[in-house]
Motif scaffolding. Structure first.
Motif, PDB file in Angstrom:
ATOM      1  N   TRP A 150       8.190  12.078  18.649  1.00  0.00           N
ATOM      2  CA  TRP A 150       7.020  12.936  18.536  1.00  0.00           C
ATOM      3  C   TRP A 150       7.397  14.383  18.789  1.00  0.00           C
ATOM      4  O   TRP A 150       8.528  14.690  19.208  1.00  0.00           O
ATOM      5  CB  TRP A 150       5.879  12.490  19.441  1.00  0.00           C
ATOM      6  N   LYS A 151       6.448  15.259  18.529  1.00  0.00           N
ATOM      7  CA  LYS A 151       6.658  16.699  18.671  1.00  0.00           C
ATOM      8  C   LYS A 151       5.517  17.267  19.510  1.00  0.00           C
ATOM      9  O   LYS A 151       4.417  16.728  19.519  1.00  0.00           O
ATOM     10  CB  LYS A 151       6.673  17.390  17.305  1.00  0.00           C
ATOM     11  N   ARG A 152       5.795  18.382  20.186  1.00  0.00           N
ATOM     12  CA  ARG A 152       4.763  19.032  20.985  1.00  0.00           C
ATOM     13  C   ARG A 152       4.844  20.550  20.813  1.00  0.00           C
ATOM     14  O   ARG A 152       5.931  21.124  20.856  1.00  0.00           O
ATOM     15  CB  ARG A 152       4.931  18.701  22.473  1.00  0.00           C
ATOM     16  N   LYS A 153       3.665  21.146  20.641  1.00  0.00           N
ATOM     17  CA  LYS A 153       3.563  22.603  20.702  1.00  0.00           C
ATOM     18  C   LYS A 153       3.292  23.011  22.143  1.00  0.00           C
ATOM     19  O   LYS A 153       2.481  22.393  22.830  1.00  0.00           O
ATOM     20  CB  LYS A 153       2.427  23.110  19.809  1.00  0.00           C
ATOM     21  N   TRP A 154       3.975  24.052  22.596  1.00  0.00           N
ATOM     22  CA  TRP A 154       3.806  24.573  23.943  1.00  0.00           C
ATOM     23  C   TRP A 154       3.752  23.422  24.964  1.00  0.00           C
ATOM     24  O   TRP A 154       2.762  23.187  25.628  1.00  0.00           O
ATOM     25  CB  TRP A 154       2.570  25.464  24.031  1.00  0.00           C
ATOM     26  N   LEU A 185      11.019  24.770  28.259  1.00  0.00           N
ATOM     27  CA  LEU A 185      10.986  24.092  26.956  1.00  0.00           C
ATOM     28  C   LEU A 185      10.522  25.012  25.831  1.00  0.00           C
ATOM     29  O   LEU A 185      10.552  24.613  24.659  1.00  0.00           O
ATOM     30  CB  LEU A 185      10.086  22.857  27.017  1.00  0.00           C
ATOM     31  N   GLY A 186      10.077  26.206  26.193  1.00  0.00           N
ATOM     32  CA  GLY A 186       9.714  27.176  25.172  1.00  0.00           C
ATOM     33  C   GLY A 186       8.466  26.804  24.397  1.00  0.00           C
ATOM     34  O   GLY A 186       7.568  26.124  24.891  1.00  0.00           O
ATOM     35  N   SER A 187       8.446  27.235  23.143  1.00  0.00           N
ATOM     36  CA  SER A 187       7.235  27.134  22.322  1.00  0.00           C
ATOM     37  C   SER A 187       7.049  25.783  21.643  1.00  0.00           C
ATOM     38  O   SER A 187       5.937  25.439  21.236  1.00  0.00           O
ATOM     39  CB  SER A 187       7.252  28.231  21.253  1.00  0.00           C
ATOM     40  N   ARG A 188       8.112  25.007  21.491  1.00  0.00           N
ATOM     41  CA  ARG A 188       8.042  23.709  20.811  1.00  0.00           C
ATOM     42  C   ARG A 188       9.078  22.769  21.422  1.00  0.00           C
ATOM     43  O   ARG A 188      10.125  23.210  21.925  1.00  0.00           O
ATOM     44  CB  ARG A 188       8.319  23.821  19.297  1.00  0.00           C
ATOM     45  N   ALA A 189       8.802  21.460  21.316  1.00  0.00           N
ATOM     46  CA  ALA A 189       9.780  20.462  21.761  1.00  0.00           C
ATOM     47  C   ALA A 189       9.719  19.246  20.853  1.00  0.00           C
ATOM     48  O   ALA A 189       8.635  18.834  20.420  1.00  0.00           O
ATOM     49  CB  ALA A 189       9.529  20.053  23.211  1.00  0.00           C
ATOM     50  N   LEU A 190      10.901  18.691  20.554  1.00  0.00           N
ATOM     51  CA  LEU A 190      11.026  17.453  19.784  1.00  0.00           C
ATOM     52  C   LEU A 190      11.628  16.408  20.725  1.00  0.00           C
ATOM     53  O   LEU A 190      12.676  16.663  21.357  1.00  0.00           O
ATOM     54  CB  LEU A 190      11.932  17.653  18.567  1.00  0.00           C
ATOM     55  N   TYR A 191      10.985  15.239  20.827  1.00  0.00           N
ATOM     56  CA  TYR A 191      11.374  14.198  21.773  1.00  0.00           C
ATOM     57  C   TYR A 191      12.116  13.090  21.028  1.00  0.00           C
ATOM     58  O   TYR A 191      11.590  12.515  20.068  1.00  0.00           O
ATOM     59  CB  TYR A 191      10.138  13.654  22.486  1.00  0.00           C
ATOM     60  N   ILE A 192      13.305  12.763  21.506  1.00  0.00           N
ATOM     61  CA  ILE A 192      14.200  11.874  20.770  1.00  0.00           C
ATOM     62  C   ILE A 192      14.211  10.479  21.394  1.00  0.00           C
ATOM     63  O   ILE A 192      14.475  10.321  22.598  1.00  0.00           O
ATOM     64  CB  ILE A 192      15.640  12.457  20.761  1.00  0.00           C
ATOM     65  N   PHE A 193      13.941   9.472  20.562  1.00  0.00           N
ATOM     66  CA  PHE A 193      13.944   8.075  20.986  1.00  0.00           C
ATOM     67  C   PHE A 193      14.958   7.285  20.152  1.00  0.00           C
ATOM     68  O   PHE A 193      15.211   7.616  18.987  1.00  0.00           O
ATOM     69  CB  PHE A 193      12.566   7.443  20.797  1.00  0.00           C
ATOM     70  N   LYS A 194      15.492   6.247  20.777  1.00  0.00           N
ATOM     71  CA  LYS A 194      16.383   5.322  20.066  1.00  0.00           C
ATOM     72  C   LYS A 194      15.915   3.899  20.352  1.00  0.00           C
ATOM     73  O   LYS A 194      15.815   3.508  21.521  1.00  0.00           O
ATOM     74  CB  LYS A 194      17.840   5.501  20.509  1.00  0.00           C
ATOM     75  N   ASP A 195      15.645   3.148  19.304  1.00  0.00           N
ATOM     76  CA  ASP A 195      15.161   1.757  19.431  1.00  0.00           C
ATOM     77  C   ASP A 195      13.933   1.689  20.330  1.00  0.00           C
ATOM     78  O   ASP A 195      13.784   0.772  21.158  1.00  0.00           O
ATOM     79  CB  ASP A 195      16.271   0.856  19.983  1.00  0.00           C
ATOM     80  N   GLY A 196      13.055   2.686  20.196  1.00  0.00           N
ATOM     81  CA  GLY A 196      11.814   2.687  20.950  1.00  0.00           C
ATOM     82  C   GLY A 196      11.940   3.153  22.388  1.00  0.00           C
ATOM     83  O   GLY A 196      10.949   3.147  23.136  1.00  0.00           O
ATOM     84  N   VAL A 197      13.116   3.564  22.805  1.00  0.00           N
ATOM     85  CA  VAL A 197      13.348   3.981  24.189  1.00  0.00           C
ATOM     86  C   VAL A 197      13.649   5.473  24.219  1.00  0.00           C
ATOM     87  O   VAL A 197      14.440   5.981  23.412  1.00  0.00           O
ATOM     88  CB  VAL A 197      14.527   3.195  24.807  1.00  0.00           C
TER      89      VAL A 197
END
Length: 244
Positions: A150-154, A185-197
Motif C-alpha cells: 500500500w501507499k500513504r500520503k503524508w 518519512l516525508g511526503s509519501r511512503a510505499l510499504y513493501i510486503f513479501k508473501d503477505g508479510v
C-alpha cells in the motif's frame, strides 16, 4: 601547199592549248597542297575538376534538458509547504531523469540498486525513470522480490522500539510522529510486503535532501520529497519490486 601547212600548224597549236588548259584544271591548287600538311592540333586544356559536393551532415536534435527548476520547486501539498530542492548542489547522477533501462525487468516494476543508490521505475520501449536514493541501515538489510502492498500520503512515522532504546529522545514519538515537512518519512511512503508479510522495508521521502545519494545510519530508501511524490503518482498498488 602553204595553206595546208598553215592549217596543220593551226590545229597543232589549238591541240596544245587544249592540253595545257586541261592540265591546269587537273592540278591541285597551291593552297590545297599546304593544307595537306596540316599542323598537329593544339591540345585542349582539360576542364577543371569540380570539387566533390560534401553531403550535408544530418541535423542532430539534442534531447531537451530536464526542467529541474520545475521538478524541484517549492510545493504546497496536503496543507504542507515543501521547500524547493537546491538541485544545482546535487550530483547530477541523483536527479530524476529518463535513461536506458539497465534492469531488464518488465515495465511497471520498481528496481532499487543499493550499490549505485538508484531507484528505477521501468517504462516501455527500453526506458526507465531513474531517481537518486539515500540508503539507511534498513535499506541494506533486505534484498529480493516483493510488492508495494500500500501507499500513504503524508504518513505518520513510528520509530521502532530498538531505535528508541538507542536514542531515548525519540520516546515522545512512540505512538507516532504526526505528518509534516520534518517527519522522517516525508511526503509519501510505499510499504513493501513479501508473501503477505511486512518486510519493514519502506520507500519514502526525506526532509534531508543532502542525504540522497549517500548512506545513512537509519531509515530505508529515502528520496527527495518531490521525487517520491512523482513515483507515488506512477505506481499502482501491488506493484512488483526488486531490491538488488
Amino acid at each position: 601547199m602553204s595553206f595546208a601547212v598553215s592549217r596543220r600548224s593551226l590545229l597543232t597549236g589549238l591541240s596544245l592549248i587544249g592540253v595545257s588548259t586541261i592540265s591546269a584544271c587537273a592540278q591541285l591548287p597551291r593552297q590545297s597542297i599546304s593544307l595537306a600538311s596540316t599542323p598537329a592540333p593544339v591540345p585542349l586544356e582539360p576542364a577543371p575538376e569540380k570539387a566533390p559536393i560534401e553531403a550535408a551532415a544530418p541535423e542532430t536534435v539534442s534531447p531537451a534538458s530536464p526542467d529541474y527548476a520545475g521538478m524541484y520547486s517549492a510545493v504546497e501539498d496536503g496543507g504542507h509547504a515543501l521547500p524547493a530542492i537546491p538541485f544545482a548542489k546535487v550530483d547530477g547522477r541523483f536527479l530524476r531523469q529518463i535513461v536506458d533501462d539497465p534492469t531488464g525487468e518488465k515495465p511497471g516494476t520498481i528496481v532499487v540498486n543499493t550499490t549505485d543508490k538508484h531507484l528505477y521505475w521501468v517504462l516501455e520501449d527500453g526506458k526507465a525513470m531513474r531517481y537518486g536514493v539515500g540508503l539507511g541501515r534498513q535499506g541494506y538489510s533486505w534484498k529480493g522480490r516483493a510488492i508495494v502492498q500500500w501507499k500513504r500520503k503524508w504518513p505518520t512515522w513510528t520509530p521502532p522500539s530498538a531505535m528508541i532504546r538507542r536514542d531515548p529522545k525519540l520516546e515522545k514519538w512512540r505512538q507516532g510522529m504526526q505528518p509534516g515537512v520534518s517527519n522522517p518519512l516525508g511526503s509519501r511512503a510505499l510499504y513493501i510486503f513479501k508473501d503477505g508479510v511486512d518486510t519493514l522495508y519502506r520507500i519514502h521521502g526525506s526532509p534531508d535532501w543532502k542525504s540522497i545519494g549517500k548512506s545513512a545510519s537509519s531509515g530505508c530508501v529515502r528520496m527527495f520529497n518531490q521525487d517520491v511524490m512523482d513515483l507515488y503518482d506512477r505506481v499502482p498498488g501491488k506493484t512488483p519490486l526488486l531490491v538488488i
